[in-house]
Design an enzyme around this catalytic site. Sequence first.
Site, PDB file in Angstrom:
ATOM      1  CD  GLU A 152      -2.519   1.229   2.711  1.00 18.10           C
ATOM      2  OE1 GLU A 152      -3.474   2.020   2.826  1.00 18.10           O
ATOM      3  OE2 GLU A 152      -2.146   0.476   3.639  1.00 18.10           O
ATOM      4  CG  HIS A 153       1.317   3.543   2.794  1.00 18.98           C
ATOM      5  ND1 HIS A 153       0.527   2.820   3.667  1.00 18.98           N
ATOM      6  CD2 HIS A 153       0.586   4.630   2.444  1.00 18.98           C
ATOM      7  CE1 HIS A 153      -0.627   3.445   3.834  1.00 18.98           C
ATOM      8  NE2 HIS A 153      -0.621   4.538   3.097  1.00 18.98           N
TER       9      HIS A 153
END
Length: 429
Positions: A324-325
Site C-alpha cells: 500500500e505504502h
Amino acid sequence: MEIIYEEFKEALSKIKVLRENANIIEETVQRSVREIIRHVREGKDEALSFYTKKFDGVEMKNFRVSEEEIQQASMFVENSFLEALKEAKKNVVSYHEKQKKHSIFDCESKGIIRGQLIRPLENIGVYVPGGTASYPSSVLMNVLPAKLAGVKKIVMVTPPRKGGIDPHILAAADLAGVDEIYTIGGAQAIAALAYGTESIPKVDKIVGPGNLYVALAKREVYGIVNIDMIAGPSEIVVVADETGNAKYIAADLLSQAEHDERATAICITTNMELAKEVEKEVERQLETLPRSEIARESINRNGAIFIVPSLEEALKLSNEIAPEHLELHIKEPMNALDYVKHAGSIFLGPYSPEPLGDYLAGPNHVLPTSGTARFFSPLSVDDFVKKSSFISYTEEALKNVQHHIVELANKEGLHAHARAIQIRFEEEK
C-alpha cells in the site's frame, strides 16, 4: 521486531505468511455480515436502530445530522485544525483537478462520428470510520475527488458516539461539501447505502475505509452498487540502504502499525547495522507512543526487517509484495522510481514520510492493500465518473462496411445481426 536474513524465495515466503496472518477472516464474521445485510435489506430503519443500539450502545430516533449541527461544528474545533484542513483541501483539489478527463469526439473518417461521453455518477456514499480513532482526513480524500468529478449528491455515514459525532469530522464534511450526513456505522451502514431505507437514500457507489465488517459488507453488496476497493489492513514497506536514518524509519513503520493490530510494517535493507538500529529504535519509540498497545501487537504479529544483498533485490522483493505504502530511504530515490512496478503510493527520500501523504501532500491516501496494488490504483476522480461510447454513421458510411459486418455476424451464427444490416440496403437491389 524480528530481523530476517534469507534468500529471495525464502524471504518472499515469510512475507506471504505475514500477509496471510494479517488477512485471516473468520467464517463467523462473514456469516454475521451477511445476516446484518439481510436484516437491513428487509427491516430497513428498524434494523438500523437495532444494530446501532447493539453495536454502538446508542438509541437513535433520527439518523440524519441537521444542517445546524454541521455548521456549528466549526465552533467546537481548534482554529489550527481548521487552517490545517483548509491547506489539505487546497492540495488535494489542486492535485486531483489534473485528473479530470473530457469526452472524446472522433470525426476523422467521412460520415463517421465515434466518441466517448464522460458523465459523473449521480450519487455516492462515503463511509468515514469512527472506531478507535477519528479520521477527518478520510472525509477530504473521499469527498473532494467526487466533487471535482461532478457528483450531484454525496451522502456520508459515520458511526455514532455517545455525545454525538466528532465535530472535527463534521467540520471536514462541511468544508468538503458533503450533502447529507447520517449517524450509522458498520456493515449495517453499508447495507443501508446499498439498498436504501426509509431514511437513508440508496447510492450508486460506496467509498471509504472501515473495519473488517465494513470491508466484508462492501464485498457482499458489490454488484448491487459499485465500490472503490476491498480495503485490507494498512501496510508499509520501507526500502533502505546504508544512508537510511533509523529514527525516521522506525517512526514511519510505527505510523502504520498504530492503525490496528492487523497492520503490516516491513523494512527491507541492504545494511545489517541499520537493521539493528531500526529494531532498537522501534522498541524505544514504542515506550512513548500513546497507541503503543495496538502498535506493539501489530509489530509483533506482522512486522519484520529483511536483510538483502543488494538494492536491486530489495526493490524486487518490494514489487512482489506490492505494498500500500512504499518508502525509499536510499541515496538516489528518484533514480529507483523506474524499478518500482507495484505500489499504491511511493514516498521518495527521508523527508517524504508516509503521513505527509496521509494528510497534506495532495495525492489520495485511499490506496490498494494486500497486494492488490498489482492491479488496483489509488482513489481518483476517475472513480466517480462513468463512460459511454457513441457511434454515428451516415447511410453511405454504413453501406461501405456492410459486407464486413455481415461476414462477422454470420460466422458467429448471429443471423439477425446480419439481417439488421442487410435490410437497410435491400431496396437498392
